[in-house]
Structure formats: structure tokens, C-alpha cells
Scaffold this active site. Structure first.
Site, short mmCIF file in Angstrom:
data_model
loop_
_atom_site.label_atom_id
_atom_site.label_comp_id
_atom_site.label_asym_id
_atom_site.label_seq_id
_atom_site.Cartn_x
_atom_site.Cartn_y
_atom_site.Cartn_z
N GLY A 252 1.72 -3.02 1.63
CA GLY A 252 0.45 -2.05 2.04
C GLY A 252 0.45 -1.80 3.42
O GLY A 252 0.25 -0.66 4.04
N ASP A 253 0.60 -2.92 4.13
CA ASP A 253 0.35 -2.76 5.61
C ASP A 253 1.58 -1.90 6.10
O ASP A 253 1.38 -1.10 7.03
CB ASP A 253 0.43 -4.32 6.23
CG ASP A 253 -0.75 -4.98 5.54
OD1 ASP A 253 -1.79 -4.65 5.28
OD2 ASP A 253 -0.49 -6.18 5.62
#
Length: 311
Positions: A252-253
Site C-alpha cells: 500500500g505504501d
């Protein structure tokens, strides 16, 4: 410059054991210690993509020094603000196909340290084009701290990409100071909507509602099933390639990093979505968190399927 903000970073310690025995001595040889935090993962991927990137947040004590040393070693600009408290450890014990985590809550940030951060942020804001804010607030900071950063960013026409959840995300979406992009996953979107879960039809309905009308980009990630993305009034369905994930932590990052880099490069909608989501796929193929193989970018982008959702 792209600035990533991690207000409550950590030294991530990973212990890999064949067996983990409770109430006993466990000796470990396979140990890794890295500078941890969602915004640091974003920064590492941006650095690998060749972007001009800096990191900020709060650091204190010897563990804060360890993080500074790691950032310096790979050439990421350090805008962290020093504090009296000690930066935290986050420990992951990997054993027998399981992962047991021990997470420290972190230091308490004083009012004067918080004000120093705001002053420093305001000073270098004119140099920044994009800010990626990730994660939760450390103890001691008021609940509207992100809103203050958003207000300053909007004043300087800085595009803010926000990856947070819970009450923080809810308050920000409802405020007058909107981020340019938010990236909730299914669970976080459901929480934002006050529901236990959401299906794809409900996600599409929510993205077309007035709640997100003034947030230009909303990227709802669906894990291995891709994403549903809103840009202004247009909705897109994105499907990612099937892969054998090695380590999905940090994907996600990495998606946030991909969107930040793509926005900085002026990519058009569908190109941007493919590029942004590709970073999540590439991160999942690597053992290290917040790492990609840049030689596989063209392959990953080529495997993406993005199409408009007609309503």
C-alpha cells in the site's frame, strides 16, 4: 521535491525462528533491523524511482539516530525534527508460518516539539510539490494536526496524498482542507462509511457520493483484486496481474509512492493508475518491505488492465 511524513516512525526488528517457545529462551540468528514507518517505505520506493525525495516526522534517542544513519546511507534527505522522547521499536517474530508482532506505542510529543515541526514544515513548504502523509499520530499531538499540515499545504498549492484511517481519515474527508488523494483499502473505506464491510457495488456507489466530491483522487485498493479508483467524476476499475507474492507488507505504501511519482511526472489518468498500482505489485515480489525492482516496471505496467466504469 516530494516530501513524505511519518510522525511516529520505528526501528523495525524482524526475528526469524523455526520454532517460537513461550515461557522459554529463544535464540535467533536471522535478525534484520531497518528504519520503519509507512512514509519511510514510500520514500524508499520514490528514491528507487529516481525522484527527489525527503522524509520528515519526529526522531529521538539512539533509535532515532539509527534511522538517520540508514537514511543518510541511501541518500534520502532527512528533514526529521528532534524530540526528547525515544523513537520506538516494532518487533516481528516470524515462526512456523506465523508472525507475532510486538509494537511499542512510541514517544509522547510535547506541544513545543509539535510547534517546531509546524514551523519547519512551513519553512520548507515552498520547495515541495507533493506531500505524502502516512500513518497515525503519535501520543501528544492534537487530533487536528494533519489538518494543520493540510491547511499549510493548500496555502502553498502543495498536493497532499494521505494514507490514514479511522477517525483521522473521517475528520479530514469532512473538513474544508481536502487532500489531493486518499488511499483507503476496503476495510478502511467501510470504516469511513460506518459499515462492517463493503462490496464492489457499494464502493462504486460511495465514490460517486458527495462525501468524496471534493477529493480529486480516491484509490480504494482491493489487495490482489486490484483497485477501484475515482478521479474527479470518473470511476475506473483496475485489475492487477496474478503473482506469487513474496512479501505483500508495504505494498500500500508503494502504491502511494507510485501515484506520487506518476503525478510528479504528469501521467494521464489510466497511465497514472497503472503506474501507481504497479509499485504495489512489484513490492509484493520482493522480500524487503518498501523495495521494488525497477527493471520490472515496464512488465508490471503492461500487465495492468484499467477501464472506465460506466454509471
Amino acid at each position: 521535491m516530494i516530501l513524505t511524513i511519518t510522525l511516529n516512525p520505528a526501528v523495525d526488528i524482524s526475528y526469524k525462528l523455526d520454532y517460537f517457545s513461550l515461557d522459554s529462551v529463544n535464540r535467533v540468528e536471522d535478525v534484520s533491523k531497518t528504519a520503519g514507518g509507512k512514509g519511510l517505505n514510500v520514500a524508499r520506493v520514490l528514491h528507487q524511482l529516481g525522484e527527489d525525495v525527503a522524509v520528515s516526522g519526529f526522531l529521538g534517542g539512539s533509535l532515532g539516530g539509527f534511522i538517520r544513519t540508514q537514511l543518510s546511507a541511501i541518500g534520502i534527505q532527512d528533514f526529521f525534527v528532534p524530540i526528547d522522547g525515544e523513537t520506538r521499536n516494532c518487533i516481528a517474530i516470524i515462526h512456523e508460518g506465523k508472525q507475532t508482532e510486538i509494537l511499542e506505542s512510541g514517544p509522547v510529543v510535547s506541544a513545543s516539539e509539535a510547534e517546531l515541526f509546524v514551523e519547519k514544515f512551513t519553512e520548507y513548504a515552498p520547495k515541495v510539490k507533493i506531500v505524502a502523509i502516512s500513518g497515525s499520530l503519535p501520543k501528544g499531538l492534537p487530533s487536528d494536526f494533519y489538518l494543520r499540515l493540510l491547511e499549510i499545504s493548500n496555502k502553498y498549492d502543495i498536493l497532499v496524498l494521505l494514507d490514514s484511517n479511522g477517525a483521522l481519515l473521517t475528520s479530514i474527508v469532512a473538513s474544508e482542507h481536502k487532500p489531493y488523494l486518499i488511499k483507503p483499502n476496503e476495510e478502511e473505506l467501510a470504516d469511513l462509511l460506518g459499515q462492517k464491510s463493503v462490496d464492489k457495488t457499494q464502493i462504486i456507489e460511495a465514490l460517486g457520493s458527495s462525501l468524496f466530491a471534493d477529493v480529486p483522487w480516491v484509490v480504494v485498493t482491493l489487495g490482489a483484486d486490484g483497485a477501484i479508483v475515482k478521479h474527479n467524476k470518473t470511476l475506473y476499475r483496475a485489475r492487477t496481474p496474478k503473482i506469487d507474492a513474496v512479501n505483500p507488507v508495504g505494498s500500500g505504501d508503494s502504491v502511494v509512492a507510485g501515484f506520487a511519482a506518476g503525478i510528479a511526472r504528469g501521467l494521464a489518468d489510466e497511465e497514472l493508475i497503472k503506474f501507481g498500482l504497479s509499485m504495489g505489485v512489484l513490492n509484493a515480489l520482493e522480500e524487503k518491505t518498501g523495495h521494488i525492482n525497477v527493471e520490472k516496471i515496464e512488465w508490471a505496467v503492461g500487465q495492468m488492465l484499467v477501464y472506465r466504469i460506466e454509471r
